[in-house]
Design a protein around this motif. Structure first.
Motif, short mmCIF file in Angstrom:
data_model
loop_
_atom_site.label_atom_id
_atom_site.label_comp_id
_atom_site.label_asym_id
_atom_site.label_seq_id
_atom_site.Cartn_x
_atom_site.Cartn_y
_atom_site.Cartn_z
N GLY A 104 0.99 -1.03 0.12
CA GLY A 104 0.12 0.27 0.13
C GLY A 104 0.83 1.09 0.02
O GLY A 104 0.25 2.47 -0.58
N GLY A 105 1.91 1.21 0.82
CA GLY A 105 2.73 2.51 0.67
C GLY A 105 3.58 2.57 -0.46
O GLY A 105 3.74 3.85 -1.14
N CYS A 106 3.77 1.57 -1.28
CA CYS A 106 4.71 1.75 -2.38
C CYS A 106 3.83 2.26 -3.62
O CYS A 106 4.02 3.05 -4.22
CB CYS A 106 4.89 0.17 -2.95
N THR A 107 2.38 1.71 -3.47
CA THR A 107 1.42 2.35 -4.70
C THR A 107 1.07 3.40 -4.48
O THR A 107 0.60 4.47 -5.12
CB THR A 107 0.30 1.10 -4.94
N ALA A 131 6.86 -3.13 -4.96
CA ALA A 131 6.17 -4.01 -4.04
C ALA A 131 5.07 -5.11 -4.33
O ALA A 131 4.93 -6.16 -4.06
CB ALA A 131 5.64 -3.19 -2.95
N LEU A 132 4.12 -4.26 -5.19
CA LEU A 132 2.94 -5.27 -5.64
C LEU A 132 3.34 -6.36 -6.64
O LEU A 132 2.87 -7.22 -6.30
CB LEU A 132 1.81 -4.50 -6.41
N HIS A 133 4.44 -5.92 -7.48
CA HIS A 133 4.95 -7.00 -8.38
C HIS A 133 5.89 -7.90 -7.50
O HIS A 133 6.10 -9.06 -8.09
CB HIS A 133 5.62 -6.35 -9.60
N SER A 134 6.27 -7.67 -6.31
CA SER A 134 6.91 -8.74 -5.49
C SER A 134 6.00 -9.57 -4.95
O SER A 134 6.63 -10.81 -4.21
CB SER A 134 7.71 -7.99 -4.64
N LEU A 135 4.92 -9.47 -5.15
CA LEU A 135 3.80 -10.47 -4.06
C LEU A 135 3.21 -11.19 -5.37
O LEU A 135 2.88 -10.86 -6.48
CB LEU A 135 2.66 -9.55 -3.40
N MET A 150 9.78 -1.13 0.34
CA MET A 150 10.52 -2.44 0.06
C MET A 150 11.30 -3.02 1.18
O MET A 150 11.55 -3.98 1.19
CB MET A 150 11.21 -2.14 -1.22
N GLU A 151 11.20 -2.04 2.21
CA GLU A 151 11.91 -2.59 3.58
C GLU A 151 10.78 -3.45 4.14
O GLU A 151 11.39 -4.45 4.77
CB GLU A 151 12.41 -1.42 4.25
N LEU A 152 9.72 -2.82 4.01
CA LEU A 152 8.46 -3.62 4.79
C LEU A 152 8.38 -4.87 4.44
O LEU A 152 7.94 -5.67 5.40
CB LEU A 152 7.39 -2.81 4.94
N SER A 185 4.09 -15.68 0.17
CA SER A 185 3.12 -14.65 -0.51
C SER A 185 4.15 -13.91 -1.39
O SER A 185 3.81 -13.03 -2.25
CB SER A 185 2.78 -13.70 0.57
N LEU A 186 5.37 -13.83 -1.42
CA LEU A 186 6.51 -13.32 -2.29
C LEU A 186 6.71 -14.23 -3.50
O LEU A 186 6.96 -15.36 -3.11
CB LEU A 186 7.79 -13.00 -1.51
#
Lengths: 145, 145
Positions: free
Chosen positions: A49-52, A119-123, B41-43, B122-123
């Motif tokens: 959420g922070g990333c997007t 981050a979204l793409h890392s999930l 990305m740290e989170l 989840s990653l």
């Protein structure tokens, strides 16, 4: 990017990465923790959420569009069997601002989801996206752009 | 699991989930942030490290094995092109305790990685795992169990 997660006894950890901001992590009392920090599965959704959110705030600022209120709600659906990973994440962007139009909001959310958000793409969960602009809610179709 | 990420101006957000613990998120000054919190990305790495750390601490406690020191270091390798997702995560578990054996440590790390850790699963990054037990470092083979 390197992060260290240090055990503090029982189920508690302190995490720190290159930024230096310490994040406390703990489990709920019902699973042996002492509720001294956020849950690990919360941190994944917070990171996404922070990333997007940063992407969207940045793009709207570059477009000189004023935001009065902005939040992202993320609902993670988990598999029933271990390891209970996130299988689906529902993102709901809520924006308020006098200059914002549906066209522009769809464009920036879609760019974040499709192109920029690390981050979204890392999930590996499926994503469902909707947004509420000045009180009006719409789904973001998978092929918005 | 539902989390809300609320914009605080510029690139800053406050995130909160069911546990109620607020996590501050912000970008670095070089990308328009004010360094008021952890990077998104740290989170993700913190969530993954906290999850597997809690698994390992819990299993060792159930086995009545005493931990004197425990930390998990996570190094995330990212794609060069946008969206620059994590493609590989190197996990390094560092444990100290008089009763711990390589066999038991391998067993609990492998169970977390393979069966229990919701956040790691989840990653969508490849994982590389090694551990240091009482000063001796070994790789954890992909087929450890």
């Amino acid at each position: 990017m390197e992060v260290t997660v240090r055990w503090q006894g029982k189920r508690a950890f302190e995490a720190v990465g290159p930024s230096g901001h310490v994040v406390r992590i703990d489990a709920a009392p019902e699973v042996g923790g002492e509720d001294g920090g956020a849950r690990p599965m919360e941190l994944l959704l917070m990171g996404a959420g922070g990333c997007t959110g940063i992407d969207v705030a940045l793009m709207l600022e570059k477009m000189r569009l004023h935001l009065e209120r902005f939040e992202v709600r993320l609902e993670g659906e988990r598999a029933e069997a271990d390891p209970r990973r996130y299988t689906r994440i529902r993102l709901h962007y809520i924006l308020e601002g006098p200059d914002l139009t549906h066209e522009k909001v769809v464009r920036v959310i879609d760019l974040s989801r499709r192109v920029y958000c690390s981050a979204l793409h890392s999930l590996n969960a499926a994503l469902e996206v909707r947004y509420t602009l000045n009180g009006e809610t719409r789904d973001l179709p998978p092929d918005a752009s």
